[in-house]
Design an enzyme around this catalytic site. Structure first.
Site, PDB file in Angstrom:
ATOM      1  N   HIS A 137       0.887  -1.174   0.000  1.00 20.18           N
ATOM      2  CA  HIS A 137       0.000   0.000   0.000  1.00 20.18           C
ATOM      3  C   HIS A 137       0.916   1.212   0.000  1.00 20.18           C
ATOM      4  O   HIS A 137       2.020   1.163   0.572  1.00 20.18           O
ATOM      5  CB  HIS A 137      -0.831   0.116   1.277  1.00 20.18           C
ATOM      6  CG  HIS A 137      -1.695  -1.063   1.604  1.00 20.18           C
ATOM      7  ND1 HIS A 137      -1.220  -2.171   2.250  1.00 20.18           N
ATOM      8  CD2 HIS A 137      -3.021  -1.270   1.421  1.00 20.18           C
ATOM      9  CE1 HIS A 137      -2.212  -3.023   2.431  1.00 20.18           C
ATOM     10  NE2 HIS A 137      -3.319  -2.512   1.944  1.00 20.18           N
TER      11      HIS A 137
ATOM     12  N   ASP B  50       2.478   1.989   3.318  1.00 21.33           N
ATOM     13  CA  ASP B  50       3.448   1.021   3.870  1.00 21.33           C
ATOM     14  C   ASP B  50       4.864   1.473   3.573  1.00 21.33           C
ATOM     15  O   ASP B  50       5.776   1.247   4.372  1.00 21.33           O
ATOM     16  CB  ASP B  50       3.294  -0.364   3.221  1.00 21.33           C
ATOM     17  CG  ASP B  50       1.908  -0.934   3.335  1.00 21.33           C
ATOM     18  OD1 ASP B  50       1.188  -0.573   4.279  1.00 21.33           O
ATOM     19  OD2 ASP B  50       1.548  -1.751   2.468  1.00 21.33           O
TER      20      ASP B  50
HETATM   21  C1  XUL Z   1      -7.355  -6.511   4.530  1.00 25.10           C
HETATM   22  C2  XUL Z   1      -6.583  -6.920   3.337  1.00 25.10           C
HETATM   23  C3  XUL Z   1      -5.757  -5.849   2.696  1.00 25.10           C
HETATM   24  C4  XUL Z   1      -5.716  -5.943   1.212  1.00 25.10           C
HETATM   25  C5  XUL Z   1      -5.020  -4.795   0.546  1.00 25.10           C
HETATM   26  O1  XUL Z   1      -8.102  -7.533   5.085  1.00 25.10           O
HETATM   27  O2  XUL Z   1      -6.604  -8.056   2.943  1.00 25.10           O
HETATM   28  O3  XUL Z   1      -4.484  -5.915   3.227  1.00 25.10           O
HETATM   29  O4  XUL Z   1      -5.091  -7.115   0.801  1.00 25.10           O
HETATM   30  O5  XUL Z   1      -5.502  -3.568   0.937  1.00 25.10           O
END
Ligand code: XUL
Ligand code: CO
Length: 440
Positions: free
Chosen positions: A99, A102
């Site tokens: 993300h 992150d």
């Molecule tokens: C949350 C989840 C996230 C997604 C990406 O449950 O799985 O980490 O994979 O935003």
């Protein structure tokens, strides 16, 4: 600077190895059904859990001990990039995912956040020049900061919607810059808490408009990643709009988005929705919408998203069965959206966890492939539906009959005969195949 100094490159040593830092089943070069294991499995590391997660839970603070703990701010972000590429190399993992938040801290303003991101993305790009590890997907975190309190692309506040649009625009540019193969949308706050204050129709329309704008912008900048929706029924929002694959298909088809999106299916999200992992993979596959996988597992005794590393061989086998039936994952991969338990706080536990997950999927691949080669389930299923291969069944399957003809046929029938579904016999056979994995 190096961070994981206790561990050398993790190698395949075979099922009898007692070396905790060796693969027992994952042998990247080994050929299974004409492709290497590495090509089949396309493993990926989730930046957020492995390099950012601190082990905190709603009742306690972080517990993780990490060799980058002494840093903060942008220094911490840079140390994590260095540590990440060392970890990728030592585990020989071909992909990673992140993300935006992150990899770089959010600044005071959106422009400051962009500045931080640009600096770190440049650093990641530099590392990627010499690393074998590529970007499976990136995404925008639109759930942590308080601005997402009522949603992002489904927020009742148009300013928040615009802010979310800016984050995704930037994310698409970063994805292009780093050569991401996919772009993910997980709508953690895209849903509602109560209908008493919600205009669901407007929120769904807005969400669809948002996705169309993202598709258009990717096209405009020549970013040819596969778009992926990651369904989840709940947590953090009580009711998330991308509840499960079936709900996702209905949404995408309703809004003319189905040709642009596939699914990123997460095991623990499937079980939270009351489905098995293989159910979600299967449903996506038969609609030609199985794009990628967040490989983890939940805990049947707990009702939340525990994001454990996948070690249940029954499930990894059935998942790999679906993936092989799909002809592979295309641009997708098996991303370990999984975190070490709070009590597994040492940095080396990150190796143990990934090795366990990779070996579990390697076993799943081998067993699933053998099941397919021997047509174990195919023959069961073909045989069970053979009434549709001739006579009246064939007419039904060919859209070549009607209620009048079916009535006449039914009136002419004597006693209807059934065959046993034999699921106990099939499960026993599956156990035999699992136990024989070392022979394949
Ligand atoms: C949350 C989840 C996230 C997604 C990406 O449950 O799985 O980490 O994979 O935003
Ligand atoms: Co996920």
């Amino acid at each position: 600077m190096t961070f994981f100094n206790d561990v050398e490159k993790v190698q395949y040593e075979g099922p009898r190895s007692t070396n905790p830092y060796a693969f027992k089943y994952y042998n990247p070069e080994e050929i299974v059904a004409g492709k290497t294991m590495a090509e089949h499995l396309r493993f990926s590391i989730a930046y957020w859990h492995t390099f950012v997660g601190d082990g905190s839970d709603p009742f306690g603070v972080g517990t993780m001990q990490r060799p980058w703990d002494q840093y903060s701010g942008m220094d911490l972000a840079k140390a994590r990039v260095e540590a990440a590429f060392e970890f990728f190399e030592k585990l020989n993992v071909p992909y990673f995912c992140f993300h935006d938040v992150d990899v770089a801290p959010e600044g005071e303003t959106l422009a400051d956040t962009y500045k931080n991101l640009d600096e770190i993305v440049l650093m990641i790009k530099d590392y990627m020049k010499t690393s074998k590890t590529k970007l499976l997907w990136n995404t925008a975190n639109m759930f942590t900061h308080p601005r997402w309190i009522h949603g992002a692309a489904t927020s009742p506040n148009a300013d928040v919607y615009a802010y979310a649009a800016a984050k995704v625009k930037k994310g698409l540019e970063i994805g292009k810059e780093l050569g991401a193969e996919n772009y993910v949308f997980w709508g953690g706050r895209e849903g509602y808490e109560t209908l008493l204050n919600t205009n669901m129709k407007l929120e769904l329309d807005n969400l669809a408009r948002f996705f169309h704008m993202a598709v258009d912008y990717a096209k405009e900048i020549g970013f040819d990643a596969q778009f992926l929706i990651e369904p989840k029924p709940k947590e953090p929002t009580k009711h998330q709009y991308d509840f499960d694959v079936a709900t996702g298909i209905a949404f995408l088809k309703t809004y003319g988005l189905d040709e642009h999106f596939k699914f990123n299916i997460e095991a623990n999200h499937a079980t939270l929705a009351g489905h098995t992992f293989e159910h979600e993979l299967h449903l996506a596959r038969i609609h030609d919408m199985l794009g990628s996988v967040d490989a983890n597992q939940g805990d049947t005794l707990l009702g939340w998203d525990t994001d454990e590393f996948p070690t249940d061989l029954y499930t990894t086998t059935l998942a790999m069965y679906e993936i092989l039936k799909n002809g592979g994952l295309g641009k997708g991969g098996l991303n370990f959206d999984a975190k070490v338990r709070r009590g597994s706080f040492e940095a080396n536990d990150l190796f143990h966890a990934h090795i366990a997950g990779m070996d579990s999927f390697a076993i799943g691949l081998k067993v699933a492939n053998q099941l397919l080669e021997d047509r174990v389930l195919e023959d069961v299923i073909d045989n069970r539906y053979k009434s549709y291969q001739s006579g009246i069944g064939q007419k039904i399957a060919n859209n070549d009959t009607n209620l009048k003809e079916l009535e006449a046929y039914a009136l002419s029938l004597g006693e209807i005969k059934h065959s046993s579904g034999q699921q106990e016999r099939i499960k026993a056979t599956l156990n035999q195949y699992l136990l024989r994995v070392n022979e394949y």
